[in-house]
Design a protein around this motif. Structure first.
Motif, PDB file in Angstrom:
ATOM      1  N   ARG A   1       0.804  -1.232  -0.050  1.00 55.10           N
ATOM      2  CA  ARG A   1      -0.156  -0.101   0.019  1.00 55.10           C
ATOM      3  C   ARG A   1       0.978   1.281   0.020  1.00 55.10           C
TER       4      ARG A   1
ATOM      5  N   LEU B   1       2.290   1.800  -3.226  1.00 57.10           N
ATOM      6  CA  LEU B   1       1.182   2.140  -4.133  1.00 57.10           C
ATOM      7  C   LEU B   1       0.879   3.715  -4.306  1.00 57.10           C
TER       8      LEU B   1
ATOM      9  N   ILE C   1      -5.855  -5.569  -1.958  1.00 56.60           N
ATOM     10  CA  ILE C   1      -4.417  -5.890  -2.296  1.00 56.60           C
ATOM     11  C   ILE C   1      -4.497  -7.513  -1.627  1.00 56.60           C
TER      12      ILE C   1
ATOM     13  N   VAL D   1      -2.886  -6.713 -12.190  1.00 56.81           N
ATOM     14  CA  VAL D   1      -3.666  -5.667 -11.869  1.00 56.81           C
ATOM     15  C   VAL D   1      -5.148  -5.834 -12.576  1.00 56.81           C
TER      16      VAL D   1
ATOM     17  N   VAL E   1      -3.732   5.644  -4.235  1.00 63.27           N
ATOM     18  CA  VAL E   1      -4.263   5.257  -2.832  1.00 63.27           C
ATOM     19  C   VAL E   1      -5.341   6.321  -2.334  1.00 63.27           C
TER      20      VAL E   1
ATOM     21  N   VAL F   1      -7.672   2.062  -5.016  1.00 64.56           N
ATOM     22  CA  VAL F   1      -7.250   0.680  -4.712  1.00 64.56           C
ATOM     23  C   VAL F   1      -8.324   0.071  -3.864  1.00 64.56           C
ATOM     24  N   TYR F   2      -8.908  -1.061  -4.394  1.00 64.66           N
ATOM     25  CA  TYR F   2      -9.954  -1.653  -3.431  1.00 64.66           C
ATOM     26  C   TYR F   2      -9.704  -2.769  -2.769  1.00 64.66           C
TER      27      TYR F   2
ATOM     28  N   THR G   1      -1.920   1.712 -14.597  1.00 63.66           N
ATOM     29  CA  THR G   1      -1.644   0.178 -14.401  1.00 63.66           C
ATOM     30  C   THR G   1      -0.293  -0.352 -14.491  1.00 63.66           C
TER      31      THR G   1
ATOM     32  N   ILE H   1      -3.647  -6.744  -7.349  1.00 62.74           N
ATOM     33  CA  ILE H   1      -4.277  -5.387  -7.126  1.00 62.74           C
ATOM     34  C   ILE H   1      -5.802  -5.311  -7.693  1.00 62.74           C
ATOM     35  N   LYS H   2      -6.800  -5.130  -7.068  1.00 62.49           N
ATOM     36  CA  LYS H   2      -7.914  -4.930  -7.441  1.00 62.49           C
ATOM     37  C   LYS H   2      -8.155  -3.388  -7.192  1.00 62.49           C
ATOM     38  N   MET H   3      -8.301  -2.849  -8.367  1.00 62.63           N
ATOM     39  CA  MET H   3      -8.342  -1.122  -8.333  1.00 62.63           C
ATOM     40  C   MET H   3      -9.589  -0.778  -9.582  1.00 62.63           C
TER      41      MET H   3
ATOM     42  N   VAL I   1       1.854   0.787 -11.393  1.00 62.37           N
ATOM     43  CA  VAL I   1       1.353  -0.390 -10.266  1.00 62.37           C
ATOM     44  C   VAL I   1       2.339  -1.483 -10.667  1.00 62.37           C
TER      45      VAL I   1
END
Length: 99
Positions: A8, A11, A32, A75, A24, A29-30, A57, A41-43, A60
């Motif tokens: 985090r 990021l 990690i 990602v 962040v 960012v949803y 992306t 990474i879900k974003m 990241v």
């Protein structure tokens, strides 16, 4: 600091180039996940069809591979939940002077 916290923090070095705020602090960012040298990474992005998609992306992917010396970064850009300005952190709001 555990690995998720470290990721985090890394990021926070990836910025939305149009807004000048980290992904962040923008609330992009949803999720990690980290397991055995693999990072997921879900974003999201601020808008569908964002012209900075590849730059963000790619940032990241680069920062995590470079700073953590790992080779597997996934990602996943999702559109639900939809991003809104309410997701911006207090630090991000200060940066934007958004009060």
């Amino acid at each position: 600091m555990d690995m998720i916290e470290r990721i985090r923090e890394l990021l926070k070095l990836v910025y939305d180039p149009e807004l000048g705020i980290s992904i962040v602090d923008l609330g992009l960012v949803y999720d990690i996940q980290y397991e055995a040298d693999k990072v997921y990474i879900k974003m999201t992005l601020t808008t569908l069809g964002c012209p900075m998609h590849d730059m963000i992306t790619g940032g990241v992917d680069f920062i995590l591979k470079d700073r953590l010396d790992i080779t597997d970064v996934e990602v996943d850009v999702v559109w639900e939940p939809k991003w809104s300005p309410d997701m911006i952190s207090d630090e991000g709001k200060k940066t934007l002077s958004y009060f």
